[in-house]
Design an enzyme around this catalytic site. Structure first.
Site, PDB file in Angstrom:
ATOM      1  N   LYS A  53       0.852  -1.204   0.000  1.00 19.19           N
ATOM      2  CA  LYS A  53       0.000   0.000   0.000  1.00 19.19           C
ATOM      3  C   LYS A  53       0.879   1.243   0.000  1.00 19.19           C
ATOM      4  O   LYS A  53       0.622   2.203  -0.732  1.00 19.19           O
ATOM      5  CB  LYS A  53      -0.940  -0.019   1.222  1.00 19.19           C
ATOM      6  CG  LYS A  53      -2.083  -1.009   1.056  1.00 19.19           C
ATOM      7  CD  LYS A  53      -2.883  -1.267   2.328  1.00 19.19           C
ATOM      8  CE  LYS A  53      -3.896  -2.393   2.061  1.00 19.19           C
ATOM      9  NZ  LYS A  53      -4.675  -2.800   3.234  1.00 19.19           N
ATOM     10  N   GLN A  97      -4.787  -1.580   9.416  1.00 20.34           N
ATOM     11  CA  GLN A  97      -4.720  -2.918   8.822  1.00 20.34           C
ATOM     12  C   GLN A  97      -5.326  -3.952   9.772  1.00 20.34           C
ATOM     13  O   GLN A  97      -5.010  -3.983  10.957  1.00 20.34           O
ATOM     14  CB  GLN A  97      -3.256  -3.253   8.495  1.00 20.34           C
ATOM     15  CG  GLN A  97      -3.069  -4.531   7.699  1.00 20.34           C
ATOM     16  CD  GLN A  97      -3.668  -4.471   6.290  1.00 20.34           C
ATOM     17  OE1 GLN A  97      -3.728  -3.417   5.672  1.00 20.34           O
ATOM     18  NE2 GLN A  97      -4.119  -5.605   5.788  1.00 20.34           N
ATOM     19  N   ASP A 120     -11.217   2.976   3.915  1.00 18.44           N
ATOM     20  CA  ASP A 120     -11.512   1.540   3.849  1.00 18.44           C
ATOM     21  C   ASP A 120     -13.022   1.313   3.710  1.00 18.44           C
ATOM     22  O   ASP A 120     -13.461   0.263   3.237  1.00 18.44           O
ATOM     23  CB  ASP A 120     -11.059   0.866   5.156  1.00 18.44           C
ATOM     24  CG  ASP A 120      -9.941  -0.136   4.951  1.00 18.44           C
ATOM     25  OD1 ASP A 120      -9.740  -0.587   3.805  1.00 18.44           O
ATOM     26  OD2 ASP A 120      -9.271  -0.471   5.939  1.00 18.44           O
TER      27      ASP A 120
HETATM   28  N1  GUN Z   1      -6.992  -6.881   5.970  1.00 18.59           N
HETATM   29  C1  GUN Z   1      -7.280  -7.617   4.868  1.00 18.59           C
HETATM   30  N2  GUN Z   1      -7.903  -6.849   3.944  1.00 18.59           N
HETATM   31  C2  GUN Z   1      -8.000  -5.619   4.466  1.00 18.59           C
HETATM   32  C3  GUN Z   1      -8.510  -4.391   3.973  1.00 18.59           C
HETATM   33  O1  GUN Z   1      -9.035  -4.281   2.861  1.00 18.59           O
HETATM   34  N3  GUN Z   1      -8.399  -3.334   4.815  1.00 18.59           N
HETATM   35  C4  GUN Z   1      -7.858  -3.445   6.053  1.00 18.59           C
HETATM   36  N4  GUN Z   1      -7.832  -2.349   6.801  1.00 18.59           N
HETATM   37  N5  GUN Z   1      -7.373  -4.555   6.527  1.00 18.59           N
HETATM   38  C5  GUN Z   1      -7.436  -5.638   5.738  1.00 18.59           C
END
Ligand code: GUN
Length: 280
Positions: A53, A97, A120
């Protein structure tokens, strides 16, 4: 005839190029989009996602800061950081995350993120806005599925869509997005009586259940669009989706590969949401 491949890697690169242009336009207006990613603990998969990311932000010119906190971080400390990021004018989007360590209440943390920075799209208020069709951030993975459909020239209107999986992150939001695009939507899950019969009805089939190769070719309608959200590790190296690709590709009109389908779209949509947050 074997299915056409819905190439997520290629489409994600197109989205990232569009985002890069939008970032340049924003910067020319004096707005420098910024994303804060928070990682608690050392989960290896999460570390990879967070690194990707951060890299993706750098590539398109989005300012990005990663807060790596030890696994023993208390909930209060994490909430304090989120409060700081909520107030930080450099930061337009905040992503914590998941999963978080067991001693932290995930819901409390997500709720603490300011609605206008919830790139998100996981907060209850954002999800509520999605359901009622109000302005909101589309959660990244389901948003990626919708963009894949769009880029393949597939209009969900009037089509029968079947979503396998009812998670808050993918199944439920993608069902809402398909409904908003006028599809007739069925959500299937572990208690669905005859999953194969439901799947065979689908013009659009979204598999987001986390079970390796659960959906086989005999469960797919001739010419259907099959979007496989699953990423399941089998053995040491092999990754497979929720769909048995070889058999499904013999029946489907379009199909996403794993890897290289929905996966690359998730980060691309995160960048898009961050830029949208900055634009707002
Ligand atoms: N963990 C796995 N996929 C995601 C996601 O799309 N966003 C976040 N914040 N954590 C994740």
């Amino acid at each position: 005839m074997p299915a056409q491949i819905l190439d997520g890697k290629k489409i994600a690169a197109e989205v990232r190029a569009e985002v890069k242009e939008e970032v340049s336009r924003l910067k020319a207006e004096g707005i420098n989009p910024g994303l804060a990613v928070v990682l608690v603990g050392e989960d290896p998969a999460s570390q990879v996602y967070v690194r990707n990311k951060h890299r993706a932000c750098e590539e398109v010119g989005i300012y990005s800061e990663v807060h790596r906190l030890p696994a023993a971080t208390s909930q209060a400390e994490l909430l304090k950081l989120i409060d700081k990021l909520n107030k930080d004018p450099k930061i337009h989007g905040i992503l914590v995350q998941l999963p978080l360590p067991d001693h932290i209440d995930e819901k409390k943390v997500i709720d603490a993120i300011a609605l206008e920075k919830d790139v998100d799209g996981f907060s209850p208020a954002n999800v509520g806005n999605l359901v009622i069709g109000d302005k909101c951030f589309y959660p990244c993975t389901p948003h990626g599925c919708m963009v894949l459909l769009e880029k393949a020239g597939i209009d969900p209107k009037g089509k029968k869509a079947v979503v396998v999986g009812r998670s808050n992150i993918v199944g439920k939001p993608v069902a809402m997005m398909l409904l908003a695009r006028h599809a007739t939507v069925t959500i299937c899950h572990s208690r669905t009586r005859d999953l194969a019969a439901e799947c065979r009805q689908a013009d659009i089939l979204i598999a987001a259940v986390g079970k390796p190769e659960l959906i086989t070719g005999d469960m797919i309608k001739e010419g259907a669009v099959v979007i496989d959200v699953g990423i399941n590790r089998v053995g040491e190296k092999k990754l497979v989706g929720d769909v048995h690709f070889e058999s499904a590709a013999q029946k489907a009109g379009w199909i996403t590969p794993v890897p290289g389908g929905v996966g690359p779209m998730t980060i691309a949509m995160l960048l898009k949401n961050t830029v949208e947050a900055a634009r707002r």
